[in-house]
Motif scaffolding. Structure first.
Motif, mmCIF file in Angstrom:
data_model
loop_
_atom_site.group_PDB
_atom_site.id
_atom_site.type_symbol
_atom_site.label_atom_id
_atom_site.label_comp_id
_atom_site.label_asym_id
_atom_site.label_seq_id
_atom_site.Cartn_x
_atom_site.Cartn_y
_atom_site.Cartn_z
ATOM 1 N N MET A 39 0.863 -1.556 -0.354
ATOM 2 C CA MET A 39 0.288 0.368 -0.024
ATOM 3 C C MET A 39 0.503 1.048 -0.114
ATOM 4 N N THR A 40 0.319 2.750 -1.763
ATOM 5 C CA THR A 40 1.415 3.178 -1.017
ATOM 6 C C THR A 40 0.613 4.261 0.021
ATOM 7 N N TRP A 41 1.749 5.778 0.028
ATOM 8 C CA TRP A 41 0.798 6.441 0.868
ATOM 9 C C TRP A 41 -0.030 7.183 0.458
ATOM 10 N N VAL A 42 -0.297 7.499 -0.541
ATOM 11 C CA VAL A 42 -1.573 7.394 -1.323
ATOM 12 C C VAL A 42 -2.733 6.600 -1.055
ATOM 13 N N ASP A 43 -2.689 5.639 -0.898
ATOM 14 C CA ASP A 43 -3.672 4.509 -1.249
ATOM 15 C C ASP A 43 -4.363 4.677 0.987
ATOM 16 N N ALA A 44 -3.066 5.086 1.445
ATOM 17 C CA ALA A 44 -3.386 5.287 3.547
ATOM 18 C C ALA A 44 -4.104 6.354 3.312
ATOM 19 N N ILE A 45 -3.994 7.456 2.468
ATOM 20 C CA ILE A 45 -5.141 9.098 2.602
ATOM 21 C C ILE A 45 -6.015 8.413 2.310
ATOM 22 N N GLY A 46 -5.809 8.136 1.002
ATOM 23 C CA GLY A 46 -7.059 7.082 0.542
ATOM 24 C C GLY A 46 -8.680 6.781 1.366
ATOM 25 N N TRP A 47 -7.394 5.791 1.877
ATOM 26 C CA TRP A 47 -8.510 5.037 3.213
ATOM 27 C C TRP A 47 -8.898 5.801 5.158
ATOM 28 N N LEU A 48 -7.842 6.849 5.237
ATOM 29 C CA LEU A 48 -7.668 7.949 5.809
ATOM 30 C C LEU A 48 -9.018 8.355 5.635
ATOM 31 N N GLY A 49 -8.935 9.163 4.564
ATOM 32 C CA GLY A 49 -10.278 10.130 4.181
ATOM 33 C C GLY A 49 -11.490 8.802 3.577
ATOM 34 N N ALA A 50 -11.969 7.741 3.815
ATOM 35 C CA ALA A 50 -12.710 7.193 3.686
ATOM 36 C C ALA A 50 -13.832 6.522 5.170
ATOM 37 N N ALA A 51 -12.289 6.609 5.736
ATOM 38 C CA ALA A 51 -12.709 6.643 7.618
ATOM 39 C C ALA A 51 -13.408 7.419 8.249
ATOM 40 N N LEU A 52 -12.923 8.255 7.731
ATOM 41 C CA LEU A 52 -12.873 9.897 8.137
ATOM 42 C C LEU A 52 -14.874 10.097 8.000
ATOM 43 N N ALA A 53 -15.183 10.093 6.074
ATOM 44 C CA ALA A 53 -16.107 10.103 6.629
ATOM 45 C C ALA A 53 -17.565 9.432 6.727
ATOM 46 N N ILE A 54 -16.969 7.781 7.294
ATOM 47 C CA ILE A 54 -17.355 7.593 8.205
ATOM 48 C C ILE A 54 -18.351 7.260 9.283
ATOM 49 N N THR A 55 -17.422 8.335 9.228
ATOM 50 C CA THR A 55 -17.387 8.859 11.358
ATOM 51 C C THR A 55 -18.052 10.038 11.133
ATOM 52 N N GLY A 56 -17.479 10.422 10.039
ATOM 53 C CA GLY A 56 -18.482 12.285 10.389
ATOM 54 C C GLY A 56 -19.708 11.722 10.094
ATOM 55 N N SER A 57 -20.216 11.064 9.517
ATOM 56 C CA SER A 57 -21.408 10.474 9.278
ATOM 57 C C SER A 57 -22.628 9.267 10.764
ATOM 58 N N ALA A 58 -21.409 9.452 11.726
ATOM 59 C CA ALA A 58 -21.350 9.134 12.878
ATOM 60 C C ALA A 58 -21.806 10.034 13.697
ATOM 61 N N MET A 59 -21.491 11.245 13.285
ATOM 62 C CA MET A 59 -21.689 12.419 14.761
ATOM 63 C C MET A 59 -22.721 13.045 14.956
#
Length: 220
Positions: A1-21
């Motif tokens: 996994m490249t650092w770009v992929d890691a940022i993409g997965w981080l963005g997806a995790a943040l989007a899911i977390t934001g929906s639960a706020m």
């Protein structure tokens, strides 16, 4: 996994977390983080639709976060001062009024409150004239029956700002701090009205013995 992929997965995790706020400020903060991660990931992968969407959402989330933080700050300041509610003005709608117009009557269903900008207005039942820069009609928001207890009449042509209770309710529930300080403002205004009523009752009681004395002197 490249650092770009890691940022993409981080963005997806943040989007899911934001929906639960449950509150708006954490949601906006996480949304901004998700937008930034998605922008980086989309730009490296040439995903232009996602890039455009996040270019729009990033400034939108930032502006809304700034507005809400500013609103909370102004409410805190207002709660410690003269109960000025100018912090609501950006959320209100401007409206012109004509002399003789009744903005609301006693017994009407209450669905909005007003902020006076210009002109003269009077609460008829208690005979109080409202100066510029005052909020009126906010107590109906807290009333169980949502009915007006006074009649507000426009004496001279002027302007007011109005905001519906539905909009106030959205602001109230979007952020707990806003709800707390709005409740404090309306409570303090209610206590002011009670003090005014007590002063009027004391004045009337003091006037009764004087009237009886005058009547006895006249019949003597």
């Amino acid at each position: 996994m490249t650092w770009v992929d890691a940022i993409g997965w981080l963005g997806a995790a943040l989007a899911i977390t934001g929906s639960a706020m449950k509150t708006i400020i954490p949601l906006r903060c996480i949304g901004i983080g998700a937008n930034i991660c998605s922008l980086i990931f989309s730009s490296f992968n040439h995903n232009y639709p996602s890039l455009v969407v996040n270019l729009i959402l990033l400034p939108l989330n930032s502006v809304r976060l700034y507005q809400m933080l500013g609103l909370i700050k102004r409410v805190k300041t207002a709660s410690k001062s003269d109960l000025s509610m100018e912090w609501l003005k950006p959320f209100m709608t401007r409206r012109k009024t004509k002399a003789g117009e009744v903005l609301f009557a006693k017994g009407d269903v209450a669905d909005c409150m007003f902020f006076t900008i210009s002109g003269r207005f009077r609460l008829k039942e208690i005979g109080i004239d409202l100066v510029q820069g005052q909020v009126v009609g906010e107590m109906g928001f807290m009333s169980p029956s949502n009915t007006r207890t006074q009649t507000l009449e426009c004496l001279d042509d002027g302007e007011v700002l109005s905001i519906s209770y539905d909009e106030v309710r959205q602001l109230y529930f979007q952020n707990p701090q806003f709800g707390f300080y709005f409740l404090r403002l309306t409570s303090e205004r209610l206590f002011q009205n009670m003090e005014r009523m007590e002063e009027e009752i004391a004045r009337l009681r003091a006037a009764v013995p004087q009237a009886e004395t005058v009547q006895k002197a006249a019949t003597a």
